[in-house]
Enzyme design. Sequence first.
Site, PDB file in Angstrom:
ATOM      1  N   GLY B  13       0.677  -1.064   0.220  1.00 19.69           N
ATOM      2  CA  GLY B  13       0.175  -0.020  -0.187  1.00 19.69           C
ATOM      3  C   GLY B  13       1.145   1.328   0.147  1.00 19.69           C
ATOM      4  O   GLY B  13       1.617   1.330   0.711  1.00 19.69           O
ATOM      5  N   GLY B  16      -1.000   7.103   2.355  1.00 17.58           N
ATOM      6  CA  GLY B  16      -0.306   8.062   4.051  1.00 17.58           C
ATOM      7  C   GLY B  16       0.212   7.275   4.258  1.00 17.58           C
ATOM      8  O   GLY B  16       2.008   6.946   4.936  1.00 17.58           O
ATOM      9  N   GLY B  18       1.835   3.435   4.647  1.00 20.98           N
ATOM     10  CA  GLY B  18       2.655   3.389   3.689  1.00 20.98           C
ATOM     11  C   GLY B  18       3.746   4.140   2.974  1.00 20.98           C
ATOM     12  O   GLY B  18       4.531   3.573   3.429  1.00 20.98           O
ATOM     13  N   PHE B 117     -13.093  21.615  14.160  1.00 19.83           N
ATOM     14  CA  PHE B 117     -13.472  20.435  13.448  1.00 19.83           C
ATOM     15  C   PHE B 117     -14.351  19.640  15.046  1.00 19.83           C
ATOM     16  O   PHE B 117     -14.462  19.251  16.166  1.00 19.83           O
ATOM     17  CB  PHE B 117     -12.349  19.452  13.674  1.00 19.83           C
ATOM     18  CG  PHE B 117     -11.922  18.952  11.965  1.00 19.83           C
ATOM     19  CD1 PHE B 117     -11.516  19.878  11.223  1.00 19.83           C
ATOM     20  CD2 PHE B 117     -12.570  18.064  11.235  1.00 19.83           C
ATOM     21  CE1 PHE B 117     -11.682  19.418   9.718  1.00 19.83           C
ATOM     22  CE2 PHE B 117     -12.290  17.708  10.465  1.00 19.83           C
ATOM     23  CZ  PHE B 117     -11.846  18.209   9.232  1.00 19.83           C
ATOM     24  N   ASP B 218      -8.212  -5.185   1.094  1.00 20.88           N
ATOM     25  CA  ASP B 218      -7.810  -6.059   0.187  1.00 20.88           C
ATOM     26  C   ASP B 218      -7.133  -6.243   1.466  1.00 20.88           C
ATOM     27  O   ASP B 218      -7.304  -7.805   1.534  1.00 20.88           O
ATOM     28  CB  ASP B 218      -7.164  -4.972  -0.691  1.00 20.88           C
ATOM     29  CG  ASP B 218      -7.524  -5.218  -1.875  1.00 20.88           C
ATOM     30  OD1 ASP B 218      -8.919  -5.497  -1.765  1.00 20.88           O
ATOM     31  OD2 ASP B 218      -7.019  -4.475  -2.419  1.00 20.88           O
ATOM     32  N   GLN B 237     -17.957   3.874  10.494  1.00 20.51           N
ATOM     33  CA  GLN B 237     -18.332   5.916  10.023  1.00 20.51           C
ATOM     34  C   GLN B 237     -19.091   5.894   8.882  1.00 20.51           C
ATOM     35  O   GLN B 237     -18.532   6.121   8.206  1.00 20.51           O
ATOM     36  CB  GLN B 237     -16.554   6.283  10.352  1.00 20.51           C
ATOM     37  CG  GLN B 237     -17.547   7.743  10.728  1.00 20.51           C
ATOM     38  CD  GLN B 237     -16.591   8.511  10.929  1.00 20.51           C
ATOM     39  OE1 GLN B 237     -15.678   9.036   9.841  1.00 20.51           O
ATOM     40  NE2 GLN B 237     -16.749   9.050  12.283  1.00 20.51           N
ATOM     41  N   HIS B 239     -19.859   9.281   7.197  1.00 23.57           N
ATOM     42  CA  HIS B 239     -19.961  10.826   7.688  1.00 23.57           C
ATOM     43  C   HIS B 239     -20.845  11.500   7.341  1.00 23.57           C
ATOM     44  O   HIS B 239     -21.637  11.002   6.475  1.00 23.57           O
ATOM     45  CB  HIS B 239     -18.557  11.299   6.687  1.00 23.57           C
ATOM     46  CG  HIS B 239     -17.863  12.195   6.910  1.00 23.57           C
ATOM     47  ND1 HIS B 239     -19.079  13.771   6.559  1.00 23.57           N
ATOM     48  CD2 HIS B 239     -16.877  12.901   7.316  1.00 23.57           C
ATOM     49  CE1 HIS B 239     -17.953  15.130   7.225  1.00 23.57           C
ATOM     50  NE2 HIS B 239     -17.230  14.662   7.225  1.00 23.57           N
ATOM     51  N   LEU B 249     -17.701  13.282  -0.249  1.00 24.53           N
ATOM     52  CA  LEU B 249     -17.054  14.594   0.808  1.00 24.53           C
ATOM     53  C   LEU B 249     -16.781  15.599   0.360  1.00 24.53           C
ATOM     54  O   LEU B 249     -16.499  16.044   0.206  1.00 24.53           O
ATOM     55  CB  LEU B 249     -15.656  13.411   1.404  1.00 24.53           C
ATOM     56  CG  LEU B 249     -15.552  14.108   2.718  1.00 24.53           C
ATOM     57  CD1 LEU B 249     -15.883  13.583   4.500  1.00 24.53           C
ATOM     58  CD2 LEU B 249     -13.867  13.756   3.120  1.00 24.53           C
ATOM     59  N   THR B 251     -15.641  17.989   3.639  1.00 23.64           N
ATOM     60  CA  THR B 251     -15.129  18.187   4.821  1.00 23.64           C
ATOM     61  C   THR B 251     -16.564  18.740   6.109  1.00 23.64           C
ATOM     62  O   THR B 251     -16.895  20.063   5.454  1.00 23.64           O
ATOM     63  CB  THR B 251     -13.667  18.925   4.723  1.00 23.64           C
ATOM     64  OG1 THR B 251     -13.477  18.745   5.991  1.00 23.64           O
ATOM     65  CG2 THR B 251     -14.132  20.361   3.995  1.00 23.64           C
ATOM     66  N   GLU B 252     -15.612  18.275   6.866  1.00 25.41           N
ATOM     67  CA  GLU B 252     -16.016  18.744   8.354  1.00 25.41           C
ATOM     68  C   GLU B 252     -15.828  20.120   8.618  1.00 25.41           C
ATOM     69  O   GLU B 252     -16.399  20.963   9.320  1.00 25.41           O
ATOM     70  CB  GLU B 252     -15.928  18.014   9.055  1.00 25.41           C
ATOM     71  CG  GLU B 252     -16.620  17.625  10.660  1.00 25.41           C
ATOM     72  CD  GLU B 252     -15.845  16.969  11.548  1.00 25.41           C
ATOM     73  OE1 GLU B 252     -16.353  15.474  11.159  1.00 25.41           O
ATOM     74  OE2 GLU B 252     -15.350  17.314  12.954  1.00 25.41           O
ATOM     75  N   ARG B 283     -18.698  12.968  14.022  1.00 22.39           N
ATOM     76  CA  ARG B 283     -19.234  12.379  13.293  1.00 22.39           C
ATOM     77  C   ARG B 283     -21.106  11.632  13.447  1.00 22.39           C
ATOM     78  O   ARG B 283     -21.870  11.407  12.804  1.00 22.39           O
ATOM     79  CB  ARG B 283     -18.704  11.734  12.347  1.00 22.39           C
ATOM     80  CG  ARG B 283     -17.569  12.867  11.949  1.00 22.39           C
ATOM     81  CD  ARG B 283     -16.249  11.977  11.507  1.00 22.39           C
ATOM     82  NE  ARG B 283     -16.389  13.012  10.519  1.00 22.39           N
ATOM     83  CZ  ARG B 283     -14.509  12.849   9.572  1.00 22.39           C
ATOM     84  NH1 ARG B 283     -14.315  11.727   9.403  1.00 22.39           N
ATOM     85  NH2 ARG B 283     -13.918  13.679   9.636  1.00 22.39           N
ATOM     86  N   HIS B 370     -18.261   5.939   5.288  1.00 20.82           N
ATOM     87  CA  HIS B 370     -16.512   7.080   5.499  1.00 20.82           C
ATOM     88  C   HIS B 370     -15.317   6.034   5.893  1.00 20.82           C
ATOM     89  O   HIS B 370     -14.455   6.853   4.962  1.00 20.82           O
ATOM     90  CB  HIS B 370     -17.088   8.290   6.042  1.00 20.82           C
ATOM     91  CG  HIS B 370     -16.021   9.230   5.949  1.00 20.82           C
ATOM     92  ND1 HIS B 370     -15.187   9.659   4.473  1.00 20.82           N
ATOM     93  CD2 HIS B 370     -14.761   9.729   6.785  1.00 20.82           C
ATOM     94  CE1 HIS B 370     -13.975  10.466   5.178  1.00 20.82           C
ATOM     95  NE2 HIS B 370     -14.087  10.626   5.961  1.00 20.82           N
ATOM     96  N   ARG B 412     -14.634   7.304  15.651  1.00 19.97           N
ATOM     97  CA  ARG B 412     -13.131   8.401  14.924  1.00 19.97           C
ATOM     98  C   ARG B 412     -13.874   9.465  14.873  1.00 19.97           C
ATOM     99  O   ARG B 412     -14.393   9.993  14.450  1.00 19.97           O
ATOM    100  CB  ARG B 412     -12.546   7.947  13.597  1.00 19.97           C
ATOM    101  CG  ARG B 412     -10.993   8.815  13.352  1.00 19.97           C
ATOM    102  CD  ARG B 412     -10.911   7.984  12.215  1.00 19.97           C
ATOM    103  NE  ARG B 412     -11.585   8.234  11.140  1.00 19.97           N
ATOM    104  CZ  ARG B 412     -11.811   9.361  10.533  1.00 19.97           C
ATOM    105  NH1 ARG B 412     -10.874  10.631  10.539  1.00 19.97           N
ATOM    106  NH2 ARG B 412     -12.133   9.927   8.579  1.00 19.97           N
TER     107      ARG B 412
END
Lengths: 244, 597
Positions: B13, B16, B18, B117, B218, B237, B239, B249, B251-252, B283, B370, B412
Amino acid sequence: MSQATLKIYRYNPEEDAKPHYDTFTLEVEPEDRILDTLEHIKGYIDGSLSFRRSCAHGVCGSDAMRINGHSRLACKVLVKDLDAGEILIEPLLGLPVLKDLIVDLTPFFDHYKEIMPYLVNNDPPPEKERLQSEAERARFDDTTKCILCAACTTACPPFWSNRRYVGPAAIVNAHRFIFDSRDQGTAERLEVLARPDGVWRCRTVFNCTEACPRGIRITKAIAEVKHAIETGDLTTFVTPVEEE
Amino acid sequence: MTQTHEFEVIIVGGGGAGLMAAMYASQGAKTAVISKLYPSRSHTGAAQGGIGAALGNSEEDHAEWHTFDTVKGSDYLGDQDAIEFMCLEAVQSVYDLEHMGLPFSRTPDGRIAQRYFGGHTNNVTGKPVMRSCYAADRTGHMILQTLYQQCIKNGIRFFDEYHVMDLLIENGAVAGVVAYELATGELHVFRAKAVIIATGGYGRIWEITSNAYSFTGDGVALTLRRGIPAEDMEFFQFHPTGILRLGILITEAVRGEGGVLINDKGERFMERYASHVKDLASRDVVSRAMYLEMREGRGIGGKRYLYLDVRPDTVNKYAEADGRTRPDGSLYRVTAQEILSKIPDITDFCRTYLGVDPVKDPIPVQPTAHYAMGGIPTDKLGRVVVDENNTVLPGLYAAGEVACVSVHGANRLGTNSLVDLIVFGKHAGIDAAKYAQGASLQPLPDDPTAYTQETIHKLMTGDGSEKVAEITRDLRAMMFDHVGVFRIEEGLKEAQVKLEELKERYQHVCVRDQSKQYNTELTNTWELGNLLDLAQAVTVAALARTESRGAHAREDYPKRDDANWLKHSLAWMKDGQIVLGYKPVTITKYQPKERVY
């Protein structure tokens, strides 16, 4: 619901001596993305139709292709955005076609890597963040938006005729660092871009700007890099003629 | 012809987690990243609003507050030792990203800009706190780009467009992975001392989702098949604000900047569900409130969507009503220009897909699948733990959305996915390299590609009486109806029956494209098999949990039940069936109490 006809470039190197076009007619909604129509064809009509896609909303850069002759992301063009009539779908120009709408991106990423697409700063980092003013940050904001989709480079006539040209996407990413107040690699990057296959191959055709799905003013960025090479001046803002 | 490669650390993967793991693992071990996409296509790039860290750049904040907010957000199911570790590490990790070149937006004094947030609060006043460090509304894009750039700088070895299909375990330790090269259709065996799985989530099992086509779980499916359990799969979750129908999405941060949710009667209904922080509740709370509004007939035009309103007049009206001020004490007021500069990508999405201008018109939104709180169980160093006693499987690591540390518990908080992948990606990378230095390569099994070859052969020679696209469509619609924001026993039982049917239908699919190169019909078909396994784990775990906690809301069991259910679920796949076990939650400082926003 209405009907749409898509004429799609097909090439399977394991079977075809040369490329051909297949035509598909299907029911569509005006709000359907072109990607939705391709997914429908692959899922229900011809599973062998091959293309890349991932995020489906214009941020990952996978599904760049030519739609009615223009480099576009298939997930950012809706059926209603196109003129009535047959929709022509072809792979990006200027890169070898591997299968159907999938092109070999190796030359594209090689050029990206040539311009040192990373922050160069050899000072020991401070304990917290490096400071950067809002104005300094705004200086290179536009070119941070690049998603490496290759739409610009493959819309560029000088790149079509000479694949050694680094191309607009690489220059955009060089710009992103050249004009970043924290970067110290400008001299080396400008040296790379001053070479014969660097920035001077640009003929200011504006195709790149027109193709960019992120709205980056690419021709302007290229002009700023040219100006920096010629004058060593990183502060002046350059607006190429023609641009609105 | 199968090629065999040897590395010390293999990362599966290129998102981020990975890439972060690759940067740190490569400092001490021969490392490679295998990704089914070009790394820059990874879904980290779709994250928008920010990464949470208590830098305190605009107002007072503390890592302890971030810790408590995360514990509360998790509905007390998060492991508090891991959460504390993450929130402390978050601060340095954000500075590290800045040092790597990440172009954060800036405050007037040149520091990293932060915004409000959902669920992030000043623990003394209970008011929202500016903790989300952002780069406009493309923070994930900038993290992904920055990490990819750094990997190029450090000469990391990549195998792009290789789809990992099997995990090899010998003598109780990791031996490597088997990958399918998209460009050639050849199988490759990658021997490795350590494998870090960082393949992301599996939102594609739901009809309306913010997730990329490639988010097919996967990694979790791979480990489930190899006898490793999946943790807390019932917690997924939704969203609150996905673009109507498409699920893309929003964004919040739109609400962080002052946007509010509005029903058909023009009411800011979140006042009734979360009187303190209103639209900035966490959320799960907001998504449920939206469902209840729609169920009461207060969706727009009675339909199943609501409005997200970020027009300047609306923002200013409610900011005044809330007594919201800027850090300097002045009244919070915004102009259309300021809003557009904070959310340029959102503006573009709204214009492109809805024909709506967010500073002139309200945005039609609905909850969208999400984020997976559950996944491959790990400890805080990223090591995969395979049973109720947290026994480590030597050499196997997981990080990012694919993993369940657990720092997100039952729900989350916004911004914490990026914190998770940076912090745990880094530590998985460090620990995997350390482990590899003291370990030797395990021998390969006699026929390492046997399972993969057999499965591919089966998919390419099926009777073809069923279509992958139809099974996928039916799966996603069914899961959205029965295993969505609200769940109930009858629905979950029906989902189980339907899943059996879908799995049976899957036995009859056939890949028509028989070519070797870029056979994406084959990979799509393979991915559907993963989605079916994961949908089953989610459904079984959701049926068993007879309480409501965080994102798991049971209409027949509306209360949280700490006496019986303050525990993590573990789901094993045995002979095609899911078998459940449980393990305790780590509680250090914060005893569970009622969760009110």
